[in-house]
Structures are given as C-alpha cells and as structure tokens.
Design a protein around this motif. Sequence first.
Motif, PDB file in Angstrom:
ATOM      1  N   THR A  77       0.826  -1.202   0.000  1.00 35.91           N
ATOM      2  CA  THR A  77       0.000   0.000   0.000  1.00 35.91           C
ATOM      3  C   THR A  77       0.865   1.258   0.000  1.00 35.91           C
ATOM      4  O   THR A  77       1.787   1.382   0.800  1.00 35.91           O
ATOM      5  N   LYS A  78       0.558   2.187  -0.884  1.00 33.35           N
ATOM      6  CA  LYS A  78       1.313   3.439  -0.959  1.00 33.35           C
ATOM      7  C   LYS A  78       0.826   4.450   0.075  1.00 33.35           C
ATOM      8  O   LYS A  78       1.573   5.342   0.488  1.00 33.35           O
ATOM      9  N   GLY A  79      -0.417   4.312   0.485  1.00 37.25           N
ATOM     10  CA  GLY A  79      -0.991   5.252   1.440  1.00 37.25           C
ATOM     11  C   GLY A  79      -0.866   4.763   2.876  1.00 37.25           C
ATOM     12  O   GLY A  79      -0.010   3.948   3.206  1.00 37.25           O
ATOM     13  N   ASP A 132      -7.593   8.775   1.673  1.00 38.70           N
ATOM     14  CA  ASP A 132      -7.151   8.944   0.289  1.00 38.70           C
ATOM     15  C   ASP A 132      -7.371   7.663  -0.512  1.00 38.70           C
ATOM     16  O   ASP A 132      -7.508   6.566   0.053  1.00 38.70           O
ATOM     17  N   GLU A 133      -7.348   7.790  -1.831  1.00 35.06           N
ATOM     18  CA  GLU A 133      -7.621   6.658  -2.703  1.00 35.06           C
ATOM     19  C   GLU A 133      -6.589   5.534  -2.585  1.00 35.06           C
ATOM     20  O   GLU A 133      -6.899   4.379  -2.875  1.00 35.06           O
ATOM     21  N   ASP A 134      -5.366   5.858  -2.163  1.00 38.32           N
ATOM     22  CA  ASP A 134      -4.340   4.813  -2.050  1.00 38.32           C
ATOM     23  C   ASP A 134      -4.186   4.294  -0.627  1.00 38.32           C
ATOM     24  O   ASP A 134      -3.216   3.601  -0.310  1.00 38.32           O
ATOM     25  N   ASP A 135      -5.149   4.586   0.246  1.00 37.72           N
ATOM     26  CA  ASP A 135      -5.127   4.082   1.623  1.00 37.72           C
ATOM     27  C   ASP A 135      -5.683   2.663   1.697  1.00 37.72           C
ATOM     28  O   ASP A 135      -6.322   2.176   0.759  1.00 37.72           O
TER      29      ASP A 135
END
Length: 201
Positions: free
Chosen positions: A37-39, A84-87
């Motif tokens: 995951t990036k977030g 956020d969308e990347d969470d």
Amino acid sequence: MKEIILQTIEREIQALRLLEQCCMEELEQVCAAIVETKGKVVFMGIGKSGHIGKKLAATFSSLGIRSIFVHAAEAVHGDLGMIDEDDFVILMSNSGTTTEVLQNLEPLTARHIVCASFTGNRDSALAQACDYHIHYPKPTEADEWNLAPTSSTTMMLVLGDALACALSSAKQFQKQDFFRYHPGGSLGKQLKQEQNKHCVN
C-alpha cells in the motif's frame, strides 16, 4: 469477587487460545497487501471496536506504519475526506452488521479504496463486501451474561498487535526508528541513553 475476577481472566485466556487455530492465512494476506500500500492504514469503527481501532492506529504509527483512526459515524459527515484513494481501510465490527460501519462501504467502494473487514462473523455483510478479511472465532464474553464486549475486543486487540509487529518486521523497522517516533516518557529516556552510550562507544 475473587472468583469473578479469575473467571474473567480465564475466559479471555481461552478466547486468545482460539486465535492459535485460525486466520493465519488471512493475516498474511492483509499484511502483504498493506506492505504494498502506498498510502496509510485507516482503522474505522464505533463503540468498543472503535476504541480498539484507536489503540491500533497509535500502535501502527509508533512502529513506523502510517495510520489513523476515523470514527465510523463521523465518516459520512465529512471525515471520509481524511481517507485517500491509495489508503488501506480496516473496518471493525464484532458482529459485522453495525449500521454505522456498513454505511461507509458504498462511498469507499465508489472511490475504489481497498477495504478489509475485522469481524467475528465471516458470513456478515461487512465480511462479504470487503476485499480482505480478518476473522476471529466467536468467543464467550467474559461477563456473566455473555454480552459485554470483553473477550471479543481482546481478540481484536491481539490480532491487531500481531499484524502491527509483522508489518514492522517486514518493513525492517529498527529500535532507533522507534526512538524517532517515541522520544518522550521513560521509554524515550531509556532509548536515548542507549543511543548516547552507543555513540560514545
């Protein structure tokens, strides 16, 4: 009083023993997904599960895993903007049917946000709707009426701690990293002394 105290402790110990026989594969899948995951990791819940979520968000953060807690009821009144969308969102509900938690699924799904259920009911609406699952067996709660969230919240807490420690290890988090996030209190003082001693040597 002593009998009730000992009975409570024993029931919660028995609940934790159930964890040794379950959900290892699920935890490994969630761990692997969070590593990618990036977030940040977002815990979401209400009531006693929500309190456990707050603690887990704090533990994740102290071990180098960016994490916050979002109250499930407040989320649909604007706090969804914290996500956020990347969470990676972990929705917490012992029953898996908590209305305040379930109402967040549609707006999260609409934004293609990855979600994991954290529940004691594998067949619940929450578990069925999420991308990943953390499921624990239904325990006997510790109170005499088998009603108060006690054994179940202990199971949530321990599974969450296990996930935090596994992720921290996977990210190669070190003692000096912990000190960066926890410089205060007796623990921070101890780590600072160790760091200074190492520098002197």
